[in-house]
Design a protein around this motif. Structure first.
Motif, PDB file in Angstrom:
ATOM      1  N   ILE A 230       1.056  -1.320  -0.233  1.00  0.00           N
ATOM      2  CA  ILE A 230      -0.241   0.102  -0.175  1.00  0.00           C
ATOM      3  C   ILE A 230       0.669   1.579  -0.282  1.00  0.00           C
ATOM      4  CG2 ILE A 230      -1.341   1.363   1.210  1.00  0.00           C
ATOM      5  CD1 ILE A 230      -2.874  -1.557   2.342  1.00  0.00           C
ATOM      6  N   TRP A 310      -7.695   0.315  -3.149  1.00  0.00           N
ATOM      7  CA  TRP A 310      -8.342  -0.580  -2.000  1.00  0.00           C
ATOM      8  C   TRP A 310      -6.983  -1.713  -1.496  1.00  0.00           C
ATOM      9  CZ3 TRP A 310      -9.988  -1.237  -6.504  1.00  0.00           C
ATOM     10  CH2 TRP A 310      -9.151  -3.017  -7.801  1.00  0.00           C
ATOM     11  N   GLY A 311      -6.822  -1.671  -0.731  1.00  0.00           N
ATOM     12  CA  GLY A 311      -6.058  -2.775   0.257  1.00  0.00           C
ATOM     13  C   GLY A 311      -5.850  -2.943   1.605  1.00  0.00           C
ATOM     14  N   GLY A 312      -4.980  -4.367   2.385  1.00  0.00           N
ATOM     15  CA  GLY A 312      -5.491  -4.166   3.486  1.00  0.00           C
ATOM     16  C   GLY A 312      -6.829  -4.346   4.445  1.00  0.00           C
TER      17      GLY A 312
ATOM     18  N   VAL B 306       0.604   1.860   6.490  1.00  0.00           N
ATOM     19  CA  VAL B 306      -0.599   1.640   6.367  1.00  0.00           C
ATOM     20  C   VAL B 306      -0.901  -0.052   6.068  1.00  0.00           C
ATOM     21  CG1 VAL B 306      -2.587   2.314   4.235  1.00  0.00           C
ATOM     22  CG2 VAL B 306       0.334   3.713   4.579  1.00  0.00           C
ATOM     23  N   ASN B 307      -2.227   0.037   7.037  1.00  0.00           N
ATOM     24  CA  ASN B 307      -2.250  -1.149   7.183  1.00  0.00           C
ATOM     25  C   ASN B 307      -3.733  -1.496   6.035  1.00  0.00           C
ATOM     26  OD1 ASN B 307      -1.516  -0.439  10.382  1.00  0.00           O
ATOM     27  ND2 ASN B 307      -1.022  -2.014   9.434  1.00  0.00           N
ATOM     28  N   GLY B 308      -4.529  -0.593   5.558  1.00  0.00           N
ATOM     29  CA  GLY B 308      -5.758  -0.531   4.853  1.00  0.00           C
ATOM     30  C   GLY B 308      -5.635   1.301   3.866  1.00  0.00           C
ATOM     31  N   ILE B 309      -6.546   0.912   3.196  1.00  0.00           N
ATOM     32  CA  ILE B 309      -6.877   2.420   2.502  1.00  0.00           C
ATOM     33  C   ILE B 309      -7.988   2.258   1.142  1.00  0.00           C
ATOM     34  CG2 ILE B 309      -4.988   1.400   1.039  1.00  0.00           C
ATOM     35  CD1 ILE B 309      -4.336   4.754  -0.249  1.00  0.00           C
ATOM     36  N   TRP B 310      -8.716   2.607   1.370  1.00  0.00           N
ATOM     37  CA  TRP B 310      -9.755   2.452   0.296  1.00  0.00           C
ATOM     38  C   TRP B 310     -10.377   3.630   0.349  1.00  0.00           C
ATOM     39  CZ3 TRP B 310     -10.180   2.570   5.556  1.00  0.00           C
ATOM     40  CH2 TRP B 310     -10.924   3.235   5.900  1.00  0.00           C
ATOM     41  N   GLY B 311     -11.451   3.369  -1.143  1.00  0.00           N
ATOM     42  CA  GLY B 311     -12.022   5.214  -1.862  1.00  0.00           C
ATOM     43  C   GLY B 311     -12.481   4.704  -2.889  1.00  0.00           C
ATOM     44  N   ILE B 314     -14.828   0.037  -5.808  1.00  0.00           N
ATOM     45  CA  ILE B 314     -13.769  -0.710  -5.761  1.00  0.00           C
ATOM     46  C   ILE B 314     -14.158  -1.888  -6.564  1.00  0.00           C
ATOM     47  CG2 ILE B 314     -12.740  -0.187  -4.048  1.00  0.00           C
ATOM     48  CD1 ILE B 314     -13.842  -1.347  -1.532  1.00  0.00           C
TER      49      ILE B 314
END
Lengths: 462, 462
Positions: A230, A310-312, B306-311, B314
């Motif tokens: 990420i 998106w990820g994690g 970064v442990n998670g990302i979103w927007g 998806i």
């Protein structure tokens, strides 16, 4: 066009109800879960064209969703108008931002739409605008005022790249033969400022995948010691724009058409309020490529935007994990002369080249299309301009749109005819967004204006 | 400790089956959908402590999930060991990467675990390691070999920050009074290379939200003209590391403890194969802060991941949208002397300060904890070291862990006693990842080793 206004007045409620029924079907071409709904919509279109007076209507199979083709040929010696539209719609998410369900159409008043607007996914893009043409045909046939031949080609894959339409067009050049192509899938400046779209941007849409370790890892035990996909993806995407918001992909701007001072000055005449623009979006400042105005940034300049990432761990609460993979969907809007396949390759080569050690990068092209510009002295444009003058009482302003209708340049190439983009929506109609809507006034105004295009185009073609 | 080996041999199957039953309950504290399962797990722990010989066991209510407390006091004049563990587990996703369902434990052989390993979420972290202590107590009580007093404090919120445990500890100092705290929630280098964790990293976990326009926008009509929250977020996150992978937050390193050449040389003696490390993760190169080794990067150096990302969109296919909002979950691992609350504030101030015009940024602190270092000459450490020598036939290596057990520094502060981290898991056990597992050999070895800690600690305390 005798009695067009009284005809609309008389049938207004039915025109609205027929569109509402069409909008209730969730024809989301991007999501295979809605396959049956998309197919159901093609059936509905077929029936509506038959009722509107087409002599023969067929649902043409493709490798994807079918294309509905219909025609009414009154005299081989008269000109032929080919109407293009699409019956598929964008996915509606995020659903929680809709004030009413996307596939339960309701009519609500807004500041810009005092007579009310139909709120539903597809209301404006493109079911509503496409259906104006069906109703305009109904008027012309039922009152014996159709002045020329007409063909309809309504597809179900516009929102996912029209790849099968292009095959269909290439294989049916005789059937689709026409003198002008008419499309309502764009917007106009305002209800009291009619405009005709003379340019469209091209599109290249890709999906990228960054893979680090072969499994999700505990961020305490591995954090700082392995490449985090990420973090890497954010660095790679961030590097695609420089400090002036120029795109950094080598060769990206090589074929970009630079407009002259005069052309830019002409564009700048279109009424535009930056304050109103910012207020409408609730932003404190605009943002974009240095040395270009807002209207230039979203029309004559190519752009690169992340449409999804998106990820994690993206659930509730906290998870201290380093993901194995991170993804993004990225689209580039292109201007005339930029070839979308070439740009897609440039992106792929560049993005793969900037991947740091410790990760693997995949770039998967989704779809794309070329940009388009139409001259304002063609018979089609002049006929459209006169039609607006007749029904709006004003000469429409020629305007470049930032949007893309990938198929338009292919039409010109394969069918050797110009496309006229008569759009009746507004930028504020929130197409592709929650609460998409289409003004009732705009819908009816479109139905009123279209027959005059047929009239003037036929007269001017003599 | 007479007959410990024969006792384990005799009860091995029951020891495994009891743990497997415990692992079947999905006690995911981060997801409120599993509330009843988390509560059910606390009941199961209570019963297991009673069966193991605790005189009094209670489920202590908190503002969150309860803490199970149990004790066996044999003589107020003898030392008291306080055992800490947790019965909650990390969320199991991504589920599709599990080779067997996370809450249907199965025993499978692996290259490192020739006697088999229990595969299940929580097998190692921390149900399996916590349960070793319950079974060790059972052995000591049932064979009348418990040499001192023992207290158990097993919580259900370790994976979400232990916020209610800290309140409980502050309010129950007398009840929790002890001479040493014993925790098995870490790992060791290898089954033939026993090690004791002498340092833990602190943690600051935050969630960030970037808001651009007040609704999702069509990327054609607005692309390039407004700040895209996802593009902006990637730029902001990318800027948090410089080209040497140093963290750029002003003041971030001010209090970082710099180890001496000698200390780093001592650390470097721990057996480590970079090739094996890369091979195990299927990566072609490691990645991290310049001028530090892999083992230093994940233990004595602070990190930001970064442990998670979103927007944006998806889902399947393509959607040409500019999202209104983009989000990321970010955690920082801290080293001794970095205060997690101070670092969280530094992050917040910095991240908000780098937000460009056209977006609004929110930083929401999730949770955190301080780092910890324990001396290797304390009675507790020496007792633990002798216990390993007895059962492994080798002196354990003192080792800094990259992980965090936020509560440990609070224990020292509030209860004035040292914590000994006797971990029997391996880094390869995939805690927090799909296919988490815990070696059967490790599980039983822990049960065998723990009673010796009690023995030596009691003797050395005289």
């Amino acid at each position: 066009m005798n009695n067009i206004q009284s005809y609309i007045k008389q049938h207004k409620d039915r025109f609205l109800n027929e569109l509402i029924e069409l909008l209730k079907i969730p024809s989301i071409s991007a999501d295979s879960a809605y396959k049956n709904d998309v197919l159901k919509t093609s059936e509905a279109i077929k029936i509506s064209l038959e009722k509107a007076g087409c002599d023969s209507v067929e649902i043409c199979k493709t490798d994807g969703y079918p294309i509905v083709y219909g025609e009414k040929i009154i005299d081989k010696n008269l000109p032929t108008v080919l109407v293009y539209g699409h019956y598929d719609v964008q996915p509606p998410d995020p659903l929680d931002l809709w004030t009413s369900p996307p596939f339960e159409p309701v009519i609500k008043k807004t500041d810009l739409h005092r007579d009310g607007a139909i709120f539903a996914r597809g209301a404006c893009d493109d079911k509503g605008q496409m259906y104006m043409h069906v109703k305009a045909l109904e008027f012309m046939t039922s009152t014996n005022q159709l002045p020329c031949n007409v063909k309809f080609m309504i597809e179900g894959e516009e929102e996912v790249g029209s790849s099968n339409l292009s095959v269909f067009v290439k294989n049916n050049q005789e059937k689709l033969k026409n003198d002008v192509i008419l499309i309502s899938d764009t917007g106009m400046i305002a209800n009291n400022v009619p405009s005709i779209t003379t340019g469209l941007r091209g599109l290249s849409y890709v999906e990228v995948e960054v893979t680090g370790p072969n499994r999700d890892l505990h961020s305490g035990l591995y954090g700082g010691a392995v490449a985090n996909p990420i973090n890497v993806l954010t660095k790679m995407i961030a590097s695609l724009h420089d400090e002036n918001n120029h795109i950094t992909i080598p060769g990206f701007y090589d074929k970009v058409e630079e407009l002259s001072k005069d052309e830019r000055a002409e564009m700048a005449k279109a009424p535009f309020s930056l304050d109103a623009y910012k207020k409408a979006l609730d932003i404190d400042a605009v943002y974009g490529e240095a040395e270009y105005t807002t209207n230039e940034r979203n029309s004559i300049r190519p752009t690169l935007d992340v449409n999804g990432i998106w990820g994690g761990y993206i659930g509730e609460g906290a998870k201290t994990v380093i993901a194995s993979k991170a993804y993004a969907k990225i689209s580039m809007r292109l201007v005339p002369h930029q070839d979308w396949k070439e740009i897609t390759q440039l992106f792929k080569d560049h993005f793969e080249s900037i991947a740091p050690e410790g990760v693997k990068v995949k770039v998967k092209p989704h779809h794309g299309g070329q940009g388009y510009v139409t001259p304002i002295n063609s018979v089609g444009y002049v006929a459209a301009s006169k039609a607006y003058e007749t029904t709006f009482g004003k000469t429409p302003i020629p305007q470049r749109s930032g949007g893309s209708i990938p198929i338009v340049s292919l039409f010109e190439q394969e069918l050797k005819s110009k496309t006229i983009l008569m759009g009746f929506g507004l930028d504020s109609d929130a197409i592709h967004s929650p609460n998409e809507h289409f003004g009732v006034w705009n819908y009816l105004k479109g139905i009123e204006t279209i027959p005059y295009f047929y009239k003037y185009f036929t007269e001017l073609s003599k």
